[in-house]
Design an enzyme around this catalytic site. Structure first.
Site, PDB file in Angstrom:
ATOM      1  N   CYS A  52       0.826  -1.213   0.000  1.00 18.41           N
ATOM      2  CA  CYS A  52       0.000   0.000   0.000  1.00 18.41           C
ATOM      3  C   CYS A  52       0.862   1.267   0.000  1.00 18.41           C
ATOM      4  O   CYS A  52       0.415   2.333  -0.400  1.00 18.41           O
ATOM      5  CB  CYS A  52      -0.959   0.009   1.188  1.00 18.41           C
ATOM      6  SG  CYS A  52      -0.142  -0.145   2.786  1.00 18.41           S
ATOM      7  N   ARG A  54       4.186   1.373  -1.370  1.00 18.44           N
ATOM      8  CA  ARG A  54       5.259   1.449  -2.360  1.00 18.44           C
ATOM      9  C   ARG A  54       5.075   0.426  -3.474  1.00 18.44           C
ATOM     10  O   ARG A  54       4.474  -0.632  -3.274  1.00 18.44           O
ATOM     11  CB  ARG A  54       6.620   1.221  -1.685  1.00 18.44           C
ATOM     12  CG  ARG A  54       6.825  -0.161  -1.093  1.00 18.44           C
ATOM     13  CD  ARG A  54       8.117  -0.268  -0.288  1.00 18.44           C
ATOM     14  NE  ARG A  54       8.065   0.597   0.883  1.00 18.44           N
ATOM     15  CZ  ARG A  54       8.747   1.730   1.020  1.00 18.44           C
ATOM     16  NH1 ARG A  54       9.557   2.133   0.056  1.00 18.44           N
ATOM     17  NH2 ARG A  54       8.632   2.468   2.106  1.00 18.44           N
ATOM     18  N   ASP A 116       6.897  -1.297  10.864  1.00 21.73           N
ATOM     19  CA  ASP A 116       5.701  -2.071  10.497  1.00 21.73           C
ATOM     20  C   ASP A 116       6.079  -3.536  10.262  1.00 21.73           C
ATOM     21  O   ASP A 116       6.936  -3.849   9.438  1.00 21.73           O
ATOM     22  CB  ASP A 116       5.081  -1.476   9.226  1.00 21.73           C
ATOM     23  CG  ASP A 116       3.661  -1.974   8.974  1.00 21.73           C
ATOM     24  OD1 ASP A 116       3.357  -3.113   9.383  1.00 21.73           O
ATOM     25  OD2 ASP A 116       2.873  -1.226   8.377  1.00 21.73           O
ATOM     26  N   LEU A 192     -10.771  -9.416   4.806  1.00 25.91           N
ATOM     27  CA  LEU A 192      -9.938 -10.026   5.841  1.00 25.91           C
ATOM     28  C   LEU A 192      -8.619 -10.561   5.280  1.00 25.91           C
ATOM     29  O   LEU A 192      -8.217 -11.682   5.551  1.00 25.91           O
ATOM     30  CB  LEU A 192     -10.716 -11.144   6.548  1.00 25.91           C
ATOM     31  CG  LEU A 192     -12.038 -10.693   7.200  1.00 25.91           C
ATOM     32  CD1 LEU A 192     -12.803 -11.874   7.745  1.00 25.91           C
ATOM     33  CD2 LEU A 192     -11.779  -9.662   8.302  1.00 25.91           C
ATOM     34  N   GLU A 194      -4.397  -9.715   4.963  1.00 27.45           N
ATOM     35  CA  GLU A 194      -3.418  -9.626   6.048  1.00 27.45           C
ATOM     36  C   GLU A 194      -3.678  -8.439   6.961  1.00 27.45           C
ATOM     37  O   GLU A 194      -3.709  -8.571   8.184  1.00 27.45           O
ATOM     38  CB  GLU A 194      -2.009  -9.518   5.437  1.00 27.45           C
ATOM     39  CG  GLU A 194      -0.901  -9.639   6.463  1.00 27.45           C
ATOM     40  CD  GLU A 194       0.487  -9.638   5.832  1.00 27.45           C
ATOM     41  OE1 GLU A 194       1.454  -9.511   6.590  1.00 27.45           O
ATOM     42  OE2 GLU A 194       0.590  -9.755   4.602  1.00 27.45           O
TER      43      GLU A 194
END
Length: 424
Positions: A52, A54, A116, A192, A194
């Site tokens: 989301c 890169r 992250d 649903l 990851e």
């Protein structure tokens, strides 16, 4: 020398969400793009990473293919004029810069929410796609395994991965802020994958009670519901679920928005509804906010929240950078040794040829036991003769002086001719 690793990166640092979602690749597109790159550019060690935050391509080549890669990306995504987005990309044509960048991305240093945890798994998956599509060579294999080992060190030796300061956790903190005045808010999680599954786990751990989850694949929803003790909303009942929900968290994977203005308008919203869109491309139309009482937060609005876990991570960054530096130094030593390995192999072959020729002269006159002893003795002698040149070559690599020694060995043993004779 193996000093031609390059990268082209489009990330949240230069590109806003509407550009990133236009260019983002799903699994099928990533695999297709790997095959396209394999066919159209002269490169090895190709890795395609799309999340989301890169979309990046890494490759080994003496040629800068950044413009070609962007054009091929446009073909893969069906974008005719993709060249106009070229300035949003960062081009890393220096080998050391590209290696450093991939390490920092894989560790989470480059993530919107620092550290992250999802990114290391996403990098592993991207590497698996490269291996499946036969675009990973010895260099990339070694680089990725060094990165995985470095990741283990970061987990074991630092607080960089402590707590739950991920994108999904940042979403939980936003929900807590938005629902401060709502008693036991109703939360609906749609999609649903990851990140959606992570949101569910963090919601449960944060003490929220009225949580419903829904997914096109009922079995996936059921499995997560059992794991987290949540209620499943059948996907066909989603409209009713929307009516009841105060907060809707969406991580639906699709090319066009799932939640449209028309759909939400029909709900006749009577109280505030908060849509948190964690999808790229976006799954919630931005103009939903024109409906009174509806507020939309996309992934770029999920800010780096100053939680304790995040502060621990930030304070661990210097240690993480030190571990990366040590790993890159070890990896560079291996890369340099790769430069001399062909010379070492040619030298071994040259000496083995001499050994075999000399053995052949005497074997007819010797019995089986004597032949075996002679074979053992000459092999042992050859290994001892080789030991010093090999050590000297490896040491010269570390000093950056290998080329001179390679030339000397080539001249002394006529290794170039030896190589061409073997090939013929």
């Amino acid at each position: 020398m193996l000093q031609n690793f390059k990268a082209i990166s489009l990330s949240y640092k230069k590109a806003p969400l509407d550009i990133r979602e236009l260019i983002a690749l799903d699994e099928t597109s990533c695999r297709q793009f790997l095959q396209t790159l394999k066919a159209f550019i002269q490169a090895t060690d190709v890795l395609v990473l799309s999340t989301c935050n890169r979309t990046e391509v890494y490759y080994s080549s003496d040629t800068d293919y950044s413009q070609e890669i962007v054009k091929l990306l446009g073909i893969t995504k069906g974008i005719d004029n993709i060249s106009k987005y070229f300035d949003y990309f960062t081009i890393l044509n220096e080998h050391d810069d590209a290696v450093q960048h991939l390490f920092e991305v894989a560790m989470g240093l480059e993530s919107q929410v620092v550290g992250d945890m999802q990114i290391s798994n996403q990098v592993k998956v991207a590497y698996q796609w490269s291996a499946d599509n036969e675009t990973a060579g010895p260099f990339l294999h070694r680089l990725m395994h060094t990165i995985f080992f470095t990741n283990k060190r970061v987990v074991q030796e630092t607080s960089f991965r402590d707590g739950a300061a991920s994108t999904s956790y940042a979403a939980i903190e936003l929900i807590e802020e938005l629902t401060t005045d709502v008693v036991e808010p109703n939360i609906l999680v749609v999609g649903l994958g990851e990140i959606g599954a992570d949101v569910c786990r963090n919601l449960k751990d944060s003490g929220f009670k009225n949580i419903k989850i829904t997914n096109r694949t009922q079995a996936k929803a059921q499995a997560l519901a059992e794991e987290c003790g949540l209620e499943v909303l059948p996907f066909e009942d989603i409209v009713q679920g929307l009516k009841e929900a105060d907060v809707i968290v969406s991580s639906v994977a699709r090319e066009t928005p799932f939640f449209t203005k028309e759909m939400v308008k029909r709900l006749n919203v009577l109280s505030f509804k908060f849509f948190i869109d964690l999808s790229v491309p976006r799954s919630v139309e931005a103009d939903l906010e024109s409906i009174p009482g509806v507020l939309v937060y996309n992934i770029d609005t999920i800010q780096n929240k100053a939680s304790e876990a995040l502060q621990r991570r930030i304070s661990s960054v210097p240690k993480v950078q030190q571990i990366i530096e040590e790993s890159i130094e070890q990896f560079n030593d291996w890369s340099k040794e790769m430069m001399v390995s062909p010379t070492i192999n040619r030298l071994k072959n040259a000496l083995e040829t001499i050994r075999q020729e000399e053995m052949a002269r005497y074997m007819k006159k010797l019995g089986p036991d004597e032949v075996k002893r002679l074979d053992n003795v000459t092999k042992s002698m050859m290994q001892k003769i080789l030991k010093l040149p090999v050590l000297q070559l490896k040491a010269a690599c570390k000093r950056g002086e290998a080329e001179t020694l390679i030339d000397v060995l080539n001249d002394l043993f006529d290794l170039e001719n030896q190589s061409s004779e073997v090939n013929h």
